[in-house]
Design a protein around this motif. Structure first.
Motif, PDB file in Angstrom:
ATOM      1  N   CYS A 139      66.864  36.514  66.173  1.00 21.15           N
ATOM      2  CA  CYS A 139      67.412  36.838  64.967  1.00 21.15           C
ATOM      3  C   CYS A 139      67.349  35.895  63.943  1.00 21.15           C
ATOM      4  O   CYS A 139      67.005  36.140  62.681  1.00 21.15           O
ATOM      5  CB  CYS A 139      69.099  37.151  65.250  1.00 21.15           C
TER       6      CYS A 139
ATOM      7  N   ASN B 239      65.437  43.820  58.744  1.00 17.74           N
ATOM      8  CA  ASN B 239      66.174  43.695  59.749  1.00 17.74           C
ATOM      9  C   ASN B 239      65.990  45.020  60.738  1.00 17.74           C
ATOM     10  O   ASN B 239      66.246  45.049  61.753  1.00 17.74           O
ATOM     11  CB  ASN B 239      67.734  43.722  59.027  1.00 17.74           C
TER      12      ASN B 239
ATOM     13  N   SER C 176      71.160  37.723  59.373  1.00 17.84           N
ATOM     14  CA  SER C 176      70.642  37.627  60.709  1.00 17.84           C
ATOM     15  C   SER C 176      72.053  38.303  61.645  1.00 17.84           C
ATOM     16  O   SER C 176      71.653  38.581  62.788  1.00 17.84           O
ATOM     17  CB  SER C 176      70.341  36.237  61.086  1.00 17.84           C
TER      18      SER C 176
END
Length: 407
Positions: A251, A272, A388
């Motif tokens: 991440c 993402n 993240s």
């Protein structure tokens, strides 16, 4: 000619402009202090603009978020993710409060002589002041910058208007978007305001001002890194009972780095979603959780709000009770969920936290100005943590088997 200059200014990276403003401010403050009377006007103008828009922003953001939020089946499917978002943001706020007491930082502020710095004498007094602030006339609350009252009336109005027609909700959405555009315009003036603030501070107090800001930045970034590498992995371990760090590193590598440079959770949504697709997160889940996370999963913002507010408290010498510290943790977490999507959006909610300790709007806005000065780094790290974490929590709540070998 003028239009071309404005176009070039708007197209230049804001971080670069702020860095230039800081450098020029230091140079003027050290070598040309005679210009400070003029440059300070730029800083005061910037602070005044922030002071004017902040109460309206808080009211519109909260009212719009509550009144227009749809709670359908899609939201029920990601109930677990939402809970993790809220828990993560609250724990980040608690970490920020603890860090502020372990490493107290003081700021250099212009404190009016008639400022009342007497802290509440008891827990009952704290709740009494809180209660009367909540029920202050809403127009007066907006005019005086009473953020507790603004927050209360915004929540009440949002709940009352939840059943209004789609057309009316569309109006609130448009007003919200318009307010954010005004905020974005004011933020674009930050290089000039920061130039004025830095030059006047350096001329008045010397180069040690920047060292003071560096200490504040260390506490902010250090707390965010602690949340990234300790709190978030702990949450992942509790949920999955597996080693959390392989997923955490993925991440950070494939989401946090991009977010660090874009400084926008909203702008990082496509990144993402692509990452979630690669590691095999349930598409129906991340299709909702990632956009929602960019709105309400704001651990970094909670850290910023709490630490800056407590820096003002330490500067003014206000004693903080355990009850107030706990209230600040909840308030910072709640305020963070409503932080606007523009760069530096969390800073405009700092006065809301400051109001819990009776700190005036004039002083709170100076703290916001300090936040913009260190925002070159602070806001980037904050966004990297926020964005993240969206992927991290979405992945551990997915019913599908996560495959990290695909990235």
């Amino acid at each position: 000619m003028l239009s071309s200059v404005i176009t070039r200014y708007k197209s230049t990276n804001l971080i670069v402009q702020i860095l230039i403003g800081i450098i020029l401010g230091v140079i003027v403050g050290i070598f040309v202090p005679s210009l400070v009377d003029f440059t300070s006007l730029l800083g005061n103008f910037f602070i005044g603009a922030l002071k004017a828009i902040a109460p309206i922003l808080v009211f519109i953001l909260v009212l719009s978020a509550i009144s227009t939020r749809e709670y359908g089946d899609g939201t029920k499917k990601i109930k677990k993710v939402i809970i993790l978002y809220l828990i993560g943001t609250f724990l980040a706020s608690v970490c920020a409060v603890i860090a502020s007491f372990l490493f107290p930082t003081k700021l250099i502020l212009e404190i009016p002589q008639n400022t009342d710095l007497i802290p509440p004498s008891s827990v009952i007094k704290v709740f009494q002041d809180l209660l009367f602030s909540m029920v202050e006339n809403p127009v007066k609350a907006l005019a005086n910058g009473n953020y507790i009252g603004i927050l209360t009336w915004a929540i009440a109005a949002g709940i009352a208007l939840k059943t209004c027609s789609k057309e009316v909700k569309r109006v609130f959405i448009d007003i919200n978007e318009g307010t954010i555009k005004i905020v974005a315009f004011i933020v674009r003036l930050a290089p000039f305001g920061i130039f004025g603030l830095v030059s006047s501070n350096i001329a008045r107090t010397g180069i040690e001002t920047m060292a003071n800001y560096a200490m504040l930045l260390v506490v902010l970034v250090g707390t965010m890194l602690f949340v990234t590498f300790v709190i978030n992995p702990l949450i992942v371990f509790v949920v999955t009972k597996k080693n959390p760090y392989p997923l955490v590193w993925v991440c950070l590598k494939h989401s946090a780095i991009y977010a660090f440079f874009t400084r926008s959770s909203a702008a990082n949504i496509p990144v993402n979603m692509a990452l979630c697709s690669k590691i095999n997160v349930d598409k129906e889940l991340y299709g909702v959780s990632i956009p929602l996370g960019a709105t309400i999963n704001m651990a970094g913002a909670a850290v910023t709000i709490a630490i800056l507010a407590l820096s003002a408290v330490h500067t003014l010498g206000i004693n903080v009770s355990f009850t107030q510290a706990l209230l600040l943790s909840f308030l910072a977490a709640f305020a963070a969920c409503g932080a606007s999507g523009v760069a530096g959006g969390s800073l405009l909610l700092v006065p809301l936290a400051c109001s819990l300790f009776g700190i005036s709007d004039d002083i709170a806005m100076q703290v916001v100005g300090v936040g913009f000065i260190i925002g070159v780094i602070q806001d980037s790290v904050e966004t990297a943590l926020n964005s993240s974490t969206d992927v991290l929590f979405s992945a551990i709540c997915s019913d599908t088997q996560i495959d990290l070998s695909r990235v």
